[in-house]
Scaffold this motif. Structure first.
Motif, PDB file in Angstrom:
ATOM      1  N   ALA A 164     -15.480  15.449  -5.047  1.00  0.00           N
ATOM      2  CA  ALA A 164     -14.827  14.248  -5.574  1.00  0.00           C
ATOM      3  C   ALA A 164     -13.911  13.617  -4.530  1.00  0.00           C
ATOM      4  O   ALA A 164     -13.883  12.391  -4.363  1.00  0.00           O
ATOM      5  N   GLY A 165     -13.181  14.434  -3.792  1.00  0.00           N
ATOM      6  CA  GLY A 165     -12.315  13.917  -2.743  1.00  0.00           C
ATOM      7  C   GLY A 165     -13.097  13.350  -1.580  1.00  0.00           C
ATOM      8  O   GLY A 165     -12.730  12.315  -1.008  1.00  0.00           O
ATOM      9  N   VAL A 166     -14.188  14.014  -1.237  1.00  0.00           N
ATOM     10  CA  VAL A 166     -15.022  13.542  -0.122  1.00  0.00           C
ATOM     11  C   VAL A 166     -15.632  12.186  -0.447  1.00  0.00           C
ATOM     12  O   VAL A 166     -15.630  11.284   0.395  1.00  0.00           O
ATOM     13  N   THR A 167     -16.139  12.021  -1.657  1.00  0.00           N
ATOM     14  CA  THR A 167     -16.726  10.722  -2.011  1.00  0.00           C
ATOM     15  C   THR A 167     -15.665   9.628  -2.064  1.00  0.00           C
ATOM     16  O   THR A 167     -15.934   8.489  -1.693  1.00  0.00           O
ATOM     17  N   SER A 168     -14.468   9.969  -2.497  1.00  0.00           N
ATOM     18  CA  SER A 168     -13.386   8.979  -2.505  1.00  0.00           C
ATOM     19  C   SER A 168     -13.027   8.550  -1.088  1.00  0.00           C
ATOM     20  O   SER A 168     -12.811   7.367  -0.825  1.00  0.00           O
ATOM     21  N   VAL A 169     -12.972   9.515  -0.168  1.00  0.00           N
ATOM     22  CA  VAL A 169     -12.694   9.184   1.236  1.00  0.00           C
ATOM     23  C   VAL A 169     -13.808   8.308   1.801  1.00  0.00           C
ATOM     24  O   VAL A 169     -13.550   7.318   2.488  1.00  0.00           O
ATOM     25  N   LEU A 170     -15.048   8.647   1.507  1.00  0.00           N
ATOM     26  CA  LEU A 170     -16.172   7.844   2.007  1.00  0.00           C
ATOM     27  C   LEU A 170     -16.144   6.424   1.450  1.00  0.00           C
ATOM     28  O   LEU A 170     -16.410   5.462   2.176  1.00  0.00           O
ATOM     29  N   LYS A 171     -15.822   6.277   0.184  1.00  0.00           N
ATOM     30  CA  LYS A 171     -15.732   4.936  -0.401  1.00  0.00           C
ATOM     31  C   LYS A 171     -14.617   4.134   0.256  1.00  0.00           C
ATOM     32  O   LYS A 171     -14.804   2.959   0.592  1.00  0.00           O
ATOM     33  N   GLY A 172     -13.460   4.749   0.449  1.00  0.00           N
ATOM     34  CA  GLY A 172     -12.349   4.059   1.110  1.00  0.00           C
ATOM     35  C   GLY A 172     -12.685   3.671   2.536  1.00  0.00           C
ATOM     36  O   GLY A 172     -12.357   2.569   2.997  1.00  0.00           O
ATOM     37  N   ALA A 173     -13.355   4.563   3.253  1.00  0.00           N
ATOM     38  CA  ALA A 173     -13.737   4.267   4.635  1.00  0.00           C
ATOM     39  C   ALA A 173     -14.758   3.137   4.686  1.00  0.00           C
ATOM     40  O   ALA A 173     -14.670   2.251   5.550  1.00  0.00           O
TER      41      ALA A 173
END
Length: 132
Positions: free
Chosen positions: A38-47
């Motif tokens: 969940a954190g990884v996908t959030s970081v990818l979306k923000g990036a």
């Protein structure tokens, strides 16, 4: 002279893109232990919300115009497009696929956007030759 300047700008854009991708990777590595996927996908979306408008800006700008009036008009159009794309991506992310961890999303977005502050250090060789 034009060719050297164009090569210098392309090198700067490449270095900036590498730095932005490294910041994204660091965000992923920091998010995984605490929030897993969940954190990884959030970081990818923000990036992606930060990287896609920047790539659009670089593509639209082109850095090929030699006429000052053409350059300023192109800069204005590219910046307006970047802003519009940023708004559209924020809207799309929060409506279609909301980030599961907004803190990671906004941290990644801000970290990618702030990499532009590293610009003076990305061109150290150019700055050193100017000082001589």
């Amino acid at each position: 002279m034009q060719r050297i300047e164009t090569q210098r700008r392309k090198a700067y854009i490449l270095r900036l893109a590498i730095i932005q991708l490294l910041v994204t990777l660091m965000g992923i590595l920091l998010a995984y232990p605490s929030a897993q996927l969940a954190g990884v996908t959030s970081v990818l979306k923000g990036a992606l919300v930060a990287l896609l408008p920047h790539a659009f800006f670089v593509y639209r700008m082109g850095f090929l115009h030699t006429n000052v009036s053409q350059r300023s008009a192109t800069l204005l159009r590219a910046e307006a497009g970047k802003f519009g794309l940023t708004v559209a991506l924020f809207t799309a992310v929060f409506v279609a696929v909301p980030p599961s961890n907004p803190a990671f999303f906004f941290s990644a977005y801000v970290a990618i956007v702030l990499t532009h502050w590293l610009a003076p250090w990305l061109m150290l060789r150019h700055r050193a030759t100017k000082l001589r």
